[in-house]
Design a protein around this motif. Structure first.
Motif, PDB file in Angstrom:
ATOM      1  N   LEU A  26     -25.525  19.776   1.101  1.00 21.78           N
ATOM      2  CA  LEU A  26     -26.891  19.262   1.265  1.00 21.78           C
ATOM      3  C   LEU A  26     -26.972  17.746   1.105  1.00 21.78           C
ATOM      4  N   THR A  27     -26.109  17.170   0.289  1.00 24.02           N
ATOM      5  CA  THR A  27     -26.242  15.743  -0.039  1.00 24.02           C
ATOM      6  C   THR A  27     -25.279  14.827   0.706  1.00 24.02           C
ATOM      7  N   THR A  28     -24.197  15.373   1.258  1.00 22.85           N
ATOM      8  CA  THR A  28     -23.219  14.509   1.932  1.00 22.85           C
ATOM      9  C   THR A  28     -23.317  14.550   3.448  1.00 22.85           C
ATOM     10  N   GLY A  29     -23.950  15.620   3.990  1.00 25.65           N
ATOM     11  CA  GLY A  29     -24.001  15.765   5.437  1.00 25.65           C
ATOM     12  C   GLY A  29     -22.735  16.330   6.034  1.00 25.65           C
ATOM     13  N   ARG A  30     -21.808  16.757   5.194  1.00 25.50           N
ATOM     14  CA  ARG A  30     -20.552  17.397   5.618  1.00 25.50           C
ATOM     15  C   ARG A  30     -20.444  18.746   4.934  1.00 25.50           C
ATOM     16  N   CYS A  31     -19.952  19.747   5.633  1.00 30.84           N
ATOM     17  CA  CYS A  31     -19.827  21.084   5.042  1.00 30.84           C
ATOM     18  C   CYS A  31     -18.714  21.123   4.009  1.00 30.84           C
ATOM     19  N   THR A  32     -19.079  21.556   2.821  1.00 27.81           N
ATOM     20  CA  THR A  32     -18.122  21.767   1.740  1.00 27.81           C
ATOM     21  C   THR A  32     -18.107  23.250   1.417  1.00 27.81           C
ATOM     22  N   TYR A  33     -16.922  23.811   1.312  1.00 30.11           N
ATOM     23  CA  TYR A  33     -16.750  25.234   1.035  1.00 30.11           C
ATOM     24  C   TYR A  33     -15.897  25.414  -0.213  1.00 30.11           C
ATOM     25  N   TRP A  34     -15.927  26.641  -0.747  1.00 35.52           N
ATOM     26  CA  TRP A  34     -15.040  27.023  -1.847  1.00 35.52           C
ATOM     27  C   TRP A  34     -13.950  27.902  -1.252  1.00 35.52           C
ATOM     28  N   SER A  35     -12.699  27.505  -1.446  1.00 34.68           N
ATOM     29  CA  SER A  35     -11.576  28.295  -0.969  1.00 34.68           C
ATOM     30  C   SER A  35     -11.254  29.361  -2.009  1.00 34.68           C
ATOM     31  N   ARG A  36     -11.428  30.621  -1.633  1.00 32.85           N
ATOM     32  CA  ARG A  36     -11.132  31.709  -2.557  1.00 32.85           C
ATOM     33  C   ARG A  36      -9.634  31.843  -2.793  1.00 32.85           C
ATOM     34  N   SER A  37      -8.802  31.507  -1.817  1.00 33.50           N
ATOM     35  CA  SER A  37      -7.354  31.624  -1.990  1.00 33.50           C
ATOM     36  C   SER A  37      -6.770  30.446  -2.770  1.00 33.50           C
ATOM     37  N   ARG A  38      -7.229  29.230  -2.460  1.00 25.58           N
ATOM     38  CA  ARG A  38      -6.698  28.039  -3.161  1.00 25.58           C
ATOM     39  C   ARG A  38      -7.470  27.720  -4.429  1.00 25.58           C
ATOM     40  N   ARG A  39      -8.669  28.347  -4.568  1.00 31.85           N
ATOM     41  CA  ARG A  39      -9.505  28.140  -5.740  1.00 31.85           C
ATOM     42  C   ARG A  39      -9.856  26.663  -5.923  1.00 31.85           C
ATOM     43  N   GLU A  40     -10.313  26.070  -4.805  1.00 32.36           N
ATOM     44  CA  GLU A  40     -10.728  24.664  -4.842  1.00 32.36           C
ATOM     45  C   GLU A  40     -11.728  24.406  -3.726  1.00 32.36           C
ATOM     46  N   TYR A  41     -12.441  23.302  -3.849  1.00 34.02           N
ATOM     47  CA  TYR A  41     -13.389  22.893  -2.812  1.00 34.02           C
ATOM     48  C   TYR A  41     -12.636  22.262  -1.658  1.00 34.02           C
ATOM     49  N   TRP A  42     -13.168  22.443  -0.464  1.00 31.45           N
ATOM     50  CA  TRP A  42     -12.607  21.756   0.698  1.00 31.45           C
ATOM     51  C   TRP A  42     -13.739  21.359   1.631  1.00 31.45           C
ATOM     52  N   VAL A  43     -13.598  20.186   2.186  1.00 34.88           N
ATOM     53  CA  VAL A  43     -14.580  19.648   3.124  1.00 34.88           C
ATOM     54  C   VAL A  43     -14.007  19.840   4.521  1.00 34.88           C
ATOM     55  N   LYS A  44     -14.742  20.568   5.349  1.00 31.63           N
ATOM     56  CA  LYS A  44     -14.268  20.871   6.698  1.00 31.63           C
ATOM     57  C   LYS A  44     -13.982  19.573   7.443  1.00 31.63           C
ATOM     58  N   GLY A  45     -12.749  19.446   7.896  1.00 31.61           N
ATOM     59  CA  GLY A  45     -12.344  18.295   8.686  1.00 31.61           C
ATOM     60  C   GLY A  45     -11.588  17.224   7.928  1.00 31.61           C
ATOM     61  N   ASP A  46     -11.548  17.297   6.597  1.00 28.61           N
ATOM     62  CA  ASP A  46     -10.846  16.249   5.841  1.00 28.61           C
ATOM     63  C   ASP A  46      -9.370  16.157   6.198  1.00 28.61           C
ATOM     64  N   THR A  47      -8.716  17.282   6.453  1.00 32.71           N
ATOM     65  CA  THR A  47      -7.296  17.222   6.816  1.00 32.71           C
ATOM     66  C   THR A  47      -7.074  17.401   8.315  1.00 32.71           C
ATOM     67  N   SER A  48      -7.951  18.164   8.990  1.00 32.54           N
ATOM     68  CA  SER A  48      -7.748  18.459  10.415  1.00 32.54           C
ATOM     69  C   SER A  48      -8.438  17.466  11.342  1.00 32.54           C
ATOM     70  N   GLY A  49      -9.476  16.793  10.836  1.00 31.65           N
ATOM     71  CA  GLY A  49     -10.287  15.945  11.704  1.00 31.65           C
ATOM     72  C   GLY A  49     -11.364  16.721  12.445  1.00 31.65           C
ATOM     73  N   HIS A  50     -11.406  18.036  12.258  1.00 30.12           N
ATOM     74  CA  HIS A  50     -12.388  18.895  12.922  1.00 30.12           C
ATOM     75  C   HIS A  50     -13.630  19.016  12.037  1.00 30.12           C
ATOM     76  N   VAL A  51     -14.415  17.973  12.054  1.00 27.61           N
ATOM     77  CA  VAL A  51     -15.528  17.772  11.132  1.00 27.61           C
ATOM     78  C   VAL A  51     -16.746  18.598  11.519  1.00 27.61           C
ATOM     79  N   GLN A  52     -17.447  19.077  10.509  1.00 31.03           N
ATOM     80  CA  GLN A  52     -18.749  19.712  10.700  1.00 31.03           C
ATOM     81  C   GLN A  52     -19.805  18.797  10.101  1.00 31.03           C
TER      82      GLN A  52
END
Length: 139
Positions: free
Chosen positions: A53-79
């Motif tokens: 809501l505050t950054t304008g980028r989708c942030t998710y919780w990874s159930r397998s890695r047990r950490e937050y991830w921002v879509k596109g930070d590593t792939s460049g495929h930004v939401q």
């Protein structure tokens, strides 16, 4: 999720409305804002929703890695977030986004194009078959 809950800055009014799974998560559906294309499903806790809501980028919780991830930070495929809504039960989040590149980790545009179980069904034909007791293929 974590052994110590992460304090969240999510608006308390929003947090009070959310109906979470036992592990504190809500499913988050990412949808292309202008076409309605369903891109993927991820999981959010209160902090992930706050960040979305505050950054304008989708942030998710990874159930397998047990950490937050921002879509596109590593792939460049930004939401890039265009809107965020709760469903009528407040147990699912719909995030309308402008997707750059693939949404799926496999490299596909969406996570829903590789394993289609039914396509181009005719709801009127199917309803008529159900009313008559005959299989739809016999109509």
């Amino acid at each position: 999720m974590t052994s110590t809950p992460t304090p969240s800055s999510l608006d308390p009014d929003i947090a009070a409305r959310l109906k979470r799974s036992p592990d504190g998560l809500v499913p988050a559906i990412a949808q292309q804002y202008d076409t309605g294309e369903v891109l993927m499903l991820g999981w959010m806790d209160d902090e992930a929703l706050h960040r979305t809501l505050t950054t304008g980028r989708c942030t998710y919780w990874s159930r397998s890695r047990r950490e937050y991830w921002v879509k596109g930070d590593t792939s460049g495929h930004v939401q890039r977030v265009r809107s965020v809504a709760l469903d009528c039960d407040a147990d699912t989040v719909l995030v309308q986004v402008d997707q750059t590149g693939a949404a799926c980790h496999t490299g596909a545009r969406t996570c829903f194009e590789a394993d289609v179980l039914l396509k181009d069904a005719d709801p009127l034909k199917d309803a008529a078959a159900a009313d008559s007791g005959a299989p739809a293929s016999d109509q």
